[in-house]
Design a protein around this motif. Sequence first.
Motif, PDB file in Angstrom:
ATOM      1  N   LEU A   1       0.831  -1.205   0.000  1.00  0.00           N
ATOM      2  CA  LEU A   1       0.000   0.000   0.000  1.00  0.00           C
ATOM      3  C   LEU A   1       0.866   1.257   0.000  1.00  0.00           C
ATOM      4  CD1 LEU A   1      -2.738  -1.011   2.622  1.00  0.00           C
ATOM      5  CD2 LEU A   1      -2.877  -1.159   0.127  1.00  0.00           C
ATOM      6  N   ALA A   2       1.892   1.298   0.838  1.00  0.00           N
ATOM      7  CA  ALA A   2       2.761   2.474   0.926  1.00  0.00           C
ATOM      8  C   ALA A   2       3.466   2.728  -0.403  1.00  0.00           C
ATOM      9  CB  ALA A   2       3.775   2.287   2.048  1.00  0.00           C
ATOM     10  N   ASP A   3       3.944   1.667  -1.036  1.00  0.00           N
ATOM     11  CA  ASP A   3       4.633   1.806  -2.318  1.00  0.00           C
ATOM     12  C   ASP A   3       3.705   2.398  -3.377  1.00  0.00           C
ATOM     13  OD1 ASP A   3       6.897   0.994  -4.291  1.00  0.00           O
ATOM     14  OD2 ASP A   3       5.106   0.030  -5.124  1.00  0.00           O
ATOM     15  N   ARG A   4       2.494   1.887  -3.455  1.00  0.00           N
ATOM     16  CA  ARG A   4       1.562   2.371  -4.483  1.00  0.00           C
ATOM     17  C   ARG A   4       1.085   3.792  -4.191  1.00  0.00           C
ATOM     18  NH1 ARG A   4       3.645  -1.638  -5.984  1.00  0.00           N
ATOM     19  NH2 ARG A   4       2.757  -3.218  -7.402  1.00  0.00           N
ATOM     20  N   LEU A   5       0.894   4.115  -2.929  1.00  0.00           N
ATOM     21  CA  LEU A   5       0.485   5.477  -2.579  1.00  0.00           C
ATOM     22  C   LEU A   5       1.537   6.494  -3.024  1.00  0.00           C
ATOM     23  CD1 LEU A   5      -1.014   4.806   0.960  1.00  0.00           C
ATOM     24  CD2 LEU A   5      -2.267   5.811  -0.972  1.00  0.00           C
ATOM     25  N   VAL A   6       2.802   6.191  -2.767  1.00  0.00           N
ATOM     26  CA  VAL A   6       3.883   7.097  -3.179  1.00  0.00           C
ATOM     27  C   VAL A   6       3.937   7.203  -4.691  1.00  0.00           C
ATOM     28  CG1 VAL A   6       6.384   7.401  -3.228  1.00  0.00           C
ATOM     29  CG2 VAL A   6       5.241   6.771  -1.093  1.00  0.00           C
ATOM     30  N   LYS A   7       3.802   6.082  -5.381  1.00  0.00           N
ATOM     31  CA  LYS A   7       3.851   6.102  -6.849  1.00  0.00           C
ATOM     32  C   LYS A   7       2.669   6.850  -7.451  1.00  0.00           C
ATOM     33  CE  LYS A   7       6.693   1.987  -7.441  1.00  0.00           C
ATOM     34  NZ  LYS A   7       6.744   0.555  -7.812  1.00  0.00           N
TER      35      LYS A   7
END
Length: 295
Positions: free
Chosen positions: A231-237
């Motif tokens: 989730l954190a990775d996709r939110l940043v992207k």
Amino acid sequence: MTSGSDNLILAIDGGGTRCRLALFDGVQTWRVEVGSANVSTDFETSCAELVSGLAVLCKQAGIELAEIARAPAYVGLAGVTGQAIADRLAAALPFARVRIEDDRPSALRGALGPRDGFVAHCGTGSFIAAQRSGATAFVGGWGPVLGDQASAQWVGKRVLSEVLECADGMRAASEMSEHFLRQFNGTSGVVKAASMMTPTEFGALAPVVTQFAGQGDTGAQSIMQAGADYLADRLVKMGWSPGAAICLTGGIGPYYSTFLPEDMQQALVQPSGDPLSGAIALAQAFKEEIEHERC
């Protein structure tokens, strides 16, 4: 009913766990809930659930189906992966004026209302969404075979896979892995059960994982951390930056809060509403578009 039929709007929100319908006449709202509705997983059953829900809604509101069918309808359902299946669904339903989308826009609108922010929705399925100045963007939501990372069904599949790795000696056993081995009567039972499970049934295992994670079980915590990292990775992207609001929604979504990076934890906000309230807002917007076109 005192309001004229011109005031009616119908909203439907459906996913892998349940489907909810709402009828609003400008003053009063009637709501009903039926079973799961994912039109990619099981089109015919989903349609049957919708028809059943409409019948209950008609009885509850004391309005004939023909009158409801003339009202602007917004339908947000899991499994609407493109225009072809949306057109097929529209042909199977009785509505004269209907907008059909997947279940992501209604969940986003319900969580944020009109404000800017991000949503990480993790129910039976999952997706990440952003809303900025009225524009929306979505990532994920591609179903249990090719996507839905961090969803409840993903957690259920992952825990059974890791239970087998524990049995192989490739992972350290934990109270959670032993619990599932007992529940399914050993590794052969795990494999047999998993071969027949639906996404909803996999998802039903997720609360056990979150419970063990809360008790400090390292196996459970590693699964939750993997979901939160996704989730954190996709939110940043998708463009998230510190200070931008994040809503964690869905049955398992809020359980990822303590596994997110600290700056994301500080950005967490409570949802304004639920997906059905979002579907009602989108149904109202659809009605206003129709009225504007008439002018």
